[in-house]
Design a protein around this motif. Structure first.
Motif, PDB file in Angstrom:
ATOM      1  N   LEU A  33       0.839  -1.196   0.000  1.00 55.11           N
ATOM      2  CA  LEU A  33       0.000   0.000   0.000  1.00 55.11           C
ATOM      3  C   LEU A  33       0.877   1.250   0.000  1.00 55.11           C
ATOM      4  CD1 LEU A  33      -2.600  -0.990   2.760  1.00 55.11           C
ATOM      5  CD2 LEU A  33      -2.764  -1.396   0.296  1.00 55.11           C
ATOM      6  N   VAL A  34       0.266   2.382  -0.313  1.00 54.41           N
ATOM      7  CA  VAL A  34       0.931   3.669  -0.139  1.00 54.41           C
ATOM      8  C   VAL A  34       0.162   4.444   0.941  1.00 54.41           C
ATOM      9  CG1 VAL A  34       1.793   3.751  -2.502  1.00 54.41           C
ATOM     10  CG2 VAL A  34      -0.427   4.748  -1.996  1.00 54.41           C
ATOM     11  N   PRO A  35       0.873   5.198   1.776  1.00 53.42           N
ATOM     12  CA  PRO A  35       2.324   5.410   1.711  1.00 53.42           C
ATOM     13  C   PRO A  35       3.151   4.246   2.251  1.00 53.42           C
ATOM     14  CG  PRO A  35       1.389   6.612   3.561  1.00 53.42           C
ATOM     15  CD  PRO A  35       0.230   6.041   2.807  1.00 53.42           C
ATOM     16  N   SER A  36       2.524   3.303   2.978  1.00 55.63           N
ATOM     17  CA  SER A  36       3.283   2.164   3.496  1.00 55.63           C
ATOM     18  C   SER A  36       2.307   1.086   3.946  1.00 55.63           C
ATOM     19  CB  SER A  36       4.179   2.587   4.678  1.00 55.63           C
ATOM     20  OG  SER A  36       3.375   3.045   5.761  1.00 55.63           O
ATOM     21  N   GLY A  37       2.857  -0.087   4.258  1.00 50.97           N
ATOM     22  CA  GLY A  37       2.050  -1.173   4.776  1.00 50.97           C
ATOM     23  C   GLY A  37       1.623  -2.156   3.708  1.00 50.97           C
ATOM     24  N   ARG A  38       0.895  -3.163   4.135  1.00 46.48           N
ATOM     25  CA  ARG A  38       0.379  -4.200   3.255  1.00 46.48           C
ATOM     26  C   ARG A  38      -1.033  -4.543   3.688  1.00 46.48           C
ATOM     27  NH1 ARG A  38       4.477  -6.627   0.418  1.00 46.48           N
ATOM     28  NH2 ARG A  38       3.209  -8.452  -0.068  1.00 46.48           N
ATOM     29  N   GLY A 416     -10.364  12.708   0.707  1.00 48.99           N
ATOM     30  CA  GLY A 416      -9.704  12.691  -0.575  1.00 48.99           C
ATOM     31  C   GLY A 416      -8.494  11.784  -0.567  1.00 48.99           C
ATOM     32  N   PRO A 417      -7.687  11.832  -1.588  1.00 51.39           N
ATOM     33  CA  PRO A 417      -6.499  10.979  -1.638  1.00 51.39           C
ATOM     34  C   PRO A 417      -5.517  11.295  -0.516  1.00 51.39           C
ATOM     35  CG  PRO A 417      -7.008  11.904  -3.797  1.00 51.39           C
ATOM     36  CD  PRO A 417      -7.859  12.624  -2.817  1.00 51.39           C
ATOM     37  N   ALA A 418      -4.882  10.257  -0.013  1.00 54.94           N
ATOM     38  CA  ALA A 418      -3.913  10.438   1.071  1.00 54.94           C
ATOM     39  C   ALA A 418      -2.551  10.861   0.556  1.00 54.94           C
ATOM     40  CB  ALA A 418      -3.779   9.150   1.881  1.00 54.94           C
ATOM     41  N   VAL A 419      -2.293  10.618  -0.738  1.00 52.92           N
ATOM     42  CA  VAL A 419      -1.011  10.988  -1.352  1.00 52.92           C
ATOM     43  C   VAL A 419      -1.314  11.653  -2.695  1.00 52.92           C
ATOM     44  CG1 VAL A 419       0.233   9.094  -0.220  1.00 52.92           C
ATOM     45  CG2 VAL A 419      -0.755   8.738  -2.504  1.00 52.92           C
ATOM     46  N   PRO A 420      -0.365  12.387  -3.255  1.00 51.59           N
ATOM     47  CA  PRO A 420      -0.594  13.011  -4.570  1.00 51.59           C
ATOM     48  C   PRO A 420      -0.669  11.952  -5.681  1.00 51.59           C
ATOM     49  CG  PRO A 420       1.213  14.076  -3.402  1.00 51.59           C
ATOM     50  CD  PRO A 420       0.909  12.815  -2.653  1.00 51.59           C
ATOM     51  N   TYR A 421      -1.523  12.204  -6.668  1.00 51.44           N
ATOM     52  CA  TYR A 421      -1.678  11.319  -7.821  1.00 51.44           C
ATOM     53  C   TYR A 421      -1.499  12.123  -9.100  1.00 51.44           C
ATOM     54  CZ  TYR A 421      -3.602   7.647  -4.828  1.00 51.44           C
ATOM     55  OH  TYR A 421      -3.760   6.682  -3.857  1.00 51.44           O
ATOM     56  N   ALA A 422      -1.076  11.432 -10.145  1.00 50.87           N
ATOM     57  CA  ALA A 422      -0.960  12.036 -11.473  1.00 50.87           C
ATOM     58  C   ALA A 422      -1.279  10.981 -12.515  1.00 50.87           C
ATOM     59  CB  ALA A 422       0.451  12.589 -11.681  1.00 50.87           C
ATOM     60  N   VAL A 423      -1.644  11.439 -13.715  1.00 55.24           N
ATOM     61  CA  VAL A 423      -1.964  10.526 -14.802  1.00 55.24           C
ATOM     62  C   VAL A 423      -0.682  10.151 -15.528  1.00 55.24           C
ATOM     63  CG1 VAL A 423      -3.228  10.211 -16.955  1.00 55.24           C
ATOM     64  CG2 VAL A 423      -4.274  11.478 -15.064  1.00 55.24           C
ATOM     65  N   ARG A 424      -0.405   8.852 -15.609  1.00 53.12           N
ATOM     66  CA  ARG A 424       0.754   8.341 -16.339  1.00 53.12           C
ATOM     67  C   ARG A 424       0.278   7.285 -17.330  1.00 53.12           C
ATOM     68  NH1 ARG A 424       4.630   6.880 -11.217  1.00 53.12           N
ATOM     69  NH2 ARG A 424       4.938   9.001 -10.413  1.00 53.12           N
ATOM     70  N   ASP A 425       0.621   7.482 -18.568  1.00 51.11           N
ATOM     71  CA  ASP A 425       0.223   6.539 -19.613  1.00 51.11           C
ATOM     72  C   ASP A 425      -1.274   6.276 -19.580  1.00 51.11           C
ATOM     73  OD1 ASP A 425       2.898   6.237 -20.447  1.00 51.11           O
ATOM     74  OD2 ASP A 425       3.243   4.700 -18.910  1.00 51.11           O
ATOM     75  N   GLY A 426      -2.041   7.331 -19.309  1.00 47.54           N
ATOM     76  CA  GLY A 426      -3.492   7.234 -19.325  1.00 47.54           C
ATOM     77  C   GLY A 426      -4.125   6.709 -18.060  1.00 47.54           C
ATOM     78  N   ARG A 427      -3.325   6.422 -17.015  1.00 51.86           N
ATOM     79  CA  ARG A 427      -3.865   5.877 -15.773  1.00 51.86           C
ATOM     80  C   ARG A 427      -3.402   6.716 -14.591  1.00 51.86           C
ATOM     81  NH1 ARG A 427      -7.927   2.701 -15.905  1.00 51.86           N
ATOM     82  NH2 ARG A 427      -7.347   2.065 -13.822  1.00 51.86           N
ATOM     83  N   PRO A 430      -0.082   6.972  -7.946  1.00 49.30           N
ATOM     84  CA  PRO A 430       0.587   7.837  -6.969  1.00 49.30           C
ATOM     85  C   PRO A 430       1.842   8.446  -7.589  1.00 49.30           C
ATOM     86  CG  PRO A 430      -0.044   5.745  -5.972  1.00 49.30           C
ATOM     87  CD  PRO A 430      -0.282   5.603  -7.442  1.00 49.30           C
ATOM     88  N   VAL A 431       2.088   9.722  -7.276  1.00 55.88           N
ATOM     89  CA  VAL A 431       3.245  10.397  -7.850  1.00 55.88           C
ATOM     90  C   VAL A 431       4.536   9.691  -7.443  1.00 55.88           C
ATOM     91  CG1 VAL A 431       4.577  12.542  -7.834  1.00 55.88           C
ATOM     92  CG2 VAL A 431       2.078  12.618  -8.040  1.00 55.88           C
ATOM     93  N   ASP A 432       4.653   9.373  -6.188  1.00 58.61           N
ATOM     94  CA  ASP A 432       5.796   8.602  -5.698  1.00 58.61           C
ATOM     95  C   ASP A 432       5.278   7.236  -5.274  1.00 58.61           C
ATOM     96  OD1 ASP A 432       7.753  10.662  -5.975  1.00 58.61           O
ATOM     97  OD2 ASP A 432       6.829  11.648  -4.249  1.00 58.61           O
ATOM     98  N   ASP A 433       5.345   6.298  -6.194  1.00 55.20           N
ATOM     99  CA  ASP A 433       4.767   4.979  -5.962  1.00 55.20           C
ATOM    100  C   ASP A 433       5.872   3.978  -5.673  1.00 55.20           C
ATOM    101  OD1 ASP A 433       3.286   2.666  -5.884  1.00 55.20           O
ATOM    102  OD2 ASP A 433       2.197   3.062  -7.747  1.00 55.20           O
TER     103      ASP A 433
END
Length: 459
Positions: A33-38, A416-427, A430-433
């Motif tokens: 998971l992000v930012p951490s854990g499973r 809302g989202p717990a971390v920043p997100y961005a679109v990459r390759d149409g999806r 998380p920015v720092d995944d």
């Protein structure tokens, strides 16, 4: 999204707890998971593809040492593999209630099966299809010039228009979904068959979203053909089927010209076999057929009504929970439809479906579908041409899985989202995944699914 305060009790209906009906491979898979854990992965995307049943994986493992070329081999294992393949065909036909003179052609999937059938409709004969279909049951017919009938606002109005169109012109075939892959709804099949047969037309059922969820019988319904996919039926090994009337299949040009589809070949001419082998040119997927038959046998072995009750309970829990969330709207095709399967489409007001799905995955370990679900005309008709979200349950889904989804959606709506997100390759991502992907960047599968039962089916 922010500002609302939701507790778990707001979104968790007080109904009986549902457990898994049948065990599947990877049910205990953990994901990062992000930012951490499973967390244990919650698969609520079974409408797209199902995991393998444990019984299916075990059956394939048993058959693998026996695998050899089929139909023309003199070796003992060739004879064994031929017996496995042909008995699998019989099991699949029995699973969908085939009549004694029906034929079962083993294909790759539902799309393959319906394209095969599209080439078997007699030349010059017309086909009628609704615009609410999955692309697998729309594009093959659209390509051959089918009439596409608009879906009306109610079941009653849609059936009325269907009957009027059948009376207005002469059709050879009506193609209809057994259950929508967007909402789980369907027209009453008995009524569709009655209207079509009264007008001299046959009925082909897209069973991809029906047969994994409901008992179905060609003989009992009177439908003429049904197409299905193993990967939606807990047998993701690359085999589907087209089952139905023999005459068109025997008369049509072979779907795939090649070895196995013939009786005799000379330089000047070819004598083709009859169906099913007529349309199964090349070496068949024997292990896929074995897997599909094992899945059919396992589902057939469930007590009468168990599958329907399981899904109805989970769907009710999901619907009640979604309806309690502000800004969440469930999708419906017809307000007067009844007994939908465990497939629920919905939207979140003001939120990109892809972002919501990405948050549920990255932050909560939940897999749902987002987009237009290979049903673009239907999504446009429902007023969401940009796409929506879909949660779908299966034989291994539990009440706890549904609750995880509701909790995750509540968290998204609250904060809302717990971390920043961005679109990459149409999806959305998380920015720092930091999550590794199997087979990429040196990561091995164990780092993604540690202790998840990926090695032994029953783990």
């Amino acid at each position: 999204m922010s500002g609302a305060v939701l507790s778990r009790s707001d979104v968790r209906p007080a109904v009986l707890t549902a457990g898994p009906l049948l065990p599947v491979v990877g049910a205990d898979t953990e994901v990062p998971l992000v930012p951490s854990g499973r967390a244990r992965y919650v698969n609520l995307d079974t409408a797209a593809s199902t995991p393998a049943l444990v019984a299916v994986a075990e059956r394939v493992a048993e058959a693998l040492p026996l695998y050899a070329s089929v139909h023309r081999g003199a070796g003992y294992l060739s004879q064994v593999s031929t017996a496995l393949y042909e008995s699998a065909r019989d099991t699949v036909a029995g699973f969908v209630g085939a009549r004694a003179d029906d034929v079962c052609v083993l294909t790759r999937n539902t799309t393959d099966a319906l394209n095969l059938l599209a080439g078997c409709v007699p030349p010059g004969r017309r086909v009628l299809v609704l615009d609410c279909e999955h692309h697998a049951d729309l594009l093959p017919w659209q390509r051959r010039g089918a009439t596409v009938l608009p879906t009306r606002a109610t079941v009653t109005a849609t059936l009325r228009d269907l009957g009027a169109e059948l009376a207005r012109d002469r059709y050879a075939l009506v193609a209809v979904t057994g259950a929508s892959n967007v909402t789980g709804e369907a027209l009453p099949l008995a009524d569709v068959v009655a209207l079509a047969h009264a007008a001299g037309a046959r009925v082909a059922v897209d069973g991809a979203q029906l047969v994994p969820h409901r008992r179905f019988s060609l003989a009992a319904t009177g439908a003429d053909y049904v197409a299905l996919s193993g990967h939606k039926l807990y047998a993701p090994y690359g085999v589907g089927a087209l089952v139905g009337r023999r005459d068109w299949l025997d008369a049509a040009p072979p779907y795939l010209a090649g070895g196995g589809a013939v009786h005799d070949v000379t330089v000047e001419a070819t004598t083709w076999a009859t169906a099913p082998h007529r349309h199964e040119g090349g070496s068949p997927n024997v292990l896929g057929a074995v897997a599909l038959a094992a899945a059919c046998a396992a589902l057939s072995g469930l007590p009468e009504g168990a599958l329907e009750a399981h899904e109805a309970q989970l769907r009710a829990r999901l619907e009640e929970g979604l309806d309690a969330l502000p800004g969440v709207r469930r999708l419906r095709i017809w307000p007067d439809s009844t007994a939908p399967t465990g497939v629920v489409g919905f939207t979140v007001e003001g939120a990109d479906p892809g972002l919501v799905a990405a948050c549920l995955s990255a932050e909560h370990g939940i897999g749902v579908r987002d987009g237009r679900f290979c049903a673009h005309p239907l999504l446009a008709r429902l007023g969401v041409p940009q796409g929506a979200l879909r949660a779908s349950v299966g034989v291994a889904t539990t009440s706890a899985d549904v609750d995880r989804l509701l909790d995750g959606l509540a968290a998204f709506l609250c904060s809302g989202p717990a971390v920043p997100y961005a679109v990459r390759d149409g999806r959305w991502q998380p920015v720092d995944d930091p999550r590794p992907l199997a087979g990429l960047g040196g990561a091995d599968l164990d780092s993604v699914a540690r202790g998840a039962g990926c090695g032994a089916p029953g783990r």
